[in-house]
Enzyme design. Structure first.
Site, short mmCIF file in Angstrom:
data_model
loop_
_atom_site.label_atom_id
_atom_site.label_comp_id
_atom_site.label_asym_id
_atom_site.label_seq_id
_atom_site.Cartn_x
_atom_site.Cartn_y
_atom_site.Cartn_z
N HIS A 39 63.52 34.52 2.97
CA HIS A 39 64.19 33.86 3.80
C HIS A 39 64.87 33.37 3.48
O HIS A 39 65.89 34.19 2.82
CB HIS A 39 62.94 32.41 3.65
CG HIS A 39 63.25 32.15 1.47
ND1 HIS A 39 62.74 32.38 0.86
CD2 HIS A 39 64.70 31.22 1.78
CE1 HIS A 39 63.20 31.82 -0.40
NE2 HIS A 39 64.73 31.12 0.18
N ASP B 169 67.74 30.78 3.74
CA ASP B 169 67.96 28.64 3.59
C ASP B 169 68.45 28.55 4.75
O ASP B 169 67.97 27.01 5.24
CB ASP B 169 68.90 28.99 2.34
CG ASP B 169 68.82 29.16 1.00
OD1 ASP B 169 67.39 30.21 0.73
OD2 ASP B 169 68.80 29.33 -0.13
N HIS C 186 67.11 36.76 1.90
CA HIS C 186 66.65 36.59 -0.43
C HIS C 186 65.29 36.24 0.09
O HIS C 186 64.22 36.04 0.30
CB HIS C 186 67.21 36.17 -1.09
CG HIS C 186 67.58 34.60 -1.19
ND1 HIS C 186 68.06 33.69 0.15
CD2 HIS C 186 66.66 33.75 -0.82
CE1 HIS C 186 67.83 31.93 -0.11
NE2 HIS C 186 67.03 32.34 -0.89
N ARG D 245 58.85 30.84 -15.58
CA ARG D 245 60.60 30.44 -15.03
C ARG D 245 61.53 29.09 -14.53
O ARG D 245 60.53 28.73 -13.64
CB ARG D 245 60.69 31.71 -14.03
CG ARG D 245 62.10 31.76 -12.92
CD ARG D 245 61.39 32.56 -11.74
NE ARG D 245 62.96 33.28 -11.46
CZ ARG D 245 63.55 32.72 -10.26
NH1 ARG D 245 63.38 31.53 -10.26
NH2 ARG D 245 64.72 33.98 -9.71
#
Ligand SMILES: O=C(O)CCC(=O)C(=O)O
Ligand SMILES: [Fe+2]
Length: 319
Positions: free
Chosen positions: A230, A232, A288, A298
């Site tokens: 996507h 941002d 990214h 995570r």
């Protein structure tokens, strides 16, 4: 494939014995038969099969690589990056928005630094995420906690934790937690301003700003599907500069989950490390994705800035 073809065509030319033996053949059928005979020689067959295997392995490797999206590492988990910046040409995405000279990106790129936030600070921030997320958590693999809006993943939905928990929230979070968030936001803002040569005061914290906790549980809703590529600026609208502060370590706390800048033939990965800030301009020059997390948990926090003061939000405050 190419070396194999060269061997097959070149060898008969330089091989007098083979030519003599084939004097009776017509020009038309000579080459295939010579190729056939050459192919019958064991060493050539072995070499050919070897080349075939190497080629297959190469094709497999490149297709796996493309699937994984990995080509080069921009920052390894084990290194301490004192400040790394890579400039990339800006996309045209900023042209369709109101421009704020001295802030709207004219210089685009991506940077990583491990020396702005200490590991100790990262651990303290992570404990904020752990406390908040322990109150809820998604049924799928990705949970978020937004201290500003109060959004917290619970099951397949979100709740507003300030409304849901009321005054009890003061027993969960402390004034120091919010103070720490402010300090971190400030340091990240200064880092971005310096790297892009703009004034820190032209940057406005924008929403959403959130902690993320990702594990390998299967996705249950679209909100759990964090791994899609996507931009941002497209996803969040107000973002001009995105930052990610990692709160856990790749291959120590979790496997998979690397951040990938997607570029044709030259993807770049950032391996999360507690205290590592990765920041970049939010347009499509920085398309990214996050790899799927295969094991462990995570933690990260997304903090973004807008050049448009109308999109600015205040720091989250202790309720
Ligand atoms: O957590 C990450 O590494 C990236 C998250 C991300 O892409 C986003 O919040 O937009
Ligand atoms: Fe993103």
């Amino acid at each position: 494939m190419a070396p194999q073809r060269r061997t097959a065509t070149k060898a008969p030319e330089g091989n007098g014995a083979s030519e003599r033996r084939n004097r009776s053949s017509t020009k038309k059928d000579r080459a295939p038969r010579e190729v056939q005979r050459l192919w019958q020689r064991p060493w050539l067959r072995t070499a050919g099969l070897g080349a075939g295997l190497v080629l297959t392995a190469l094709l497999l490797w490149s297709s796996l690589g493309a699937d994984d999206g990995v080509a080069e590492v921009l920052a390894r988990r084990g290194e301490v990056v004192a400040g790394r910046f890579i400039e990339v040409p800006c996309s045209e995405d900023y042209d369709s928005h109101r421009r704020f000279e001295g802030c709207t990106p004219r210089k685009c790129g991506r940077g990583v630094t491990d020396v702005v936030i200490t590991r100790k600070e990262a651990e303290r921030i992570r404990s904020i995420a752990e406390k908040g997320l322990s109150l809820g958590g998604s049924d799928g693999g990705a949970s978020i906690l937004d201290l500003h809006s109060g959004a917290l993943s619970v099951g397949k939905h979100f709740v507003n934790l300030y409304r849901y928990f009321g005054d009890k929230i003061q027993n969960i979070f402390s004034e120091e937690d919010f103070q720490l968030y402010r300090e971190v936001r400030q340091k990240v803002q200064l880092t971005i301003a310096e790297a892009f040569g703009i004034s820190a005061s032209s940057l406005h914290l924008t929403k959403p700003t959130f902690f993320s906790r990702i594990n390998s549980t299967e996705a249950r809703t679209a909100h759990d599907e964090y791994w899609h590529a996507h931009v941002d600026k497209v996803t969040y609208g107000s973002f001009d500069y995105t930052s990610l502060l990692y709160l856990s370590d790749y291959l120590e706390d979790f496997g998979g989950g690397r951040f990938v800048f997607m570029e044709e033939g030259a993807n770049k990965t950032v391996e999360p490390r507690a205290g590592r800030i990765s920041f970049f301009t939010s347009g499509s020059e920085n398309l990214h994705r996050v790899e799927k997390v295969h094991w462990g948990t995570r933690y990260a926090i997304t903090i973004a800035f807008s050049c448009n003061p109308d999109h600015g939000i205040e720091d989250p405050t202790f309720p």
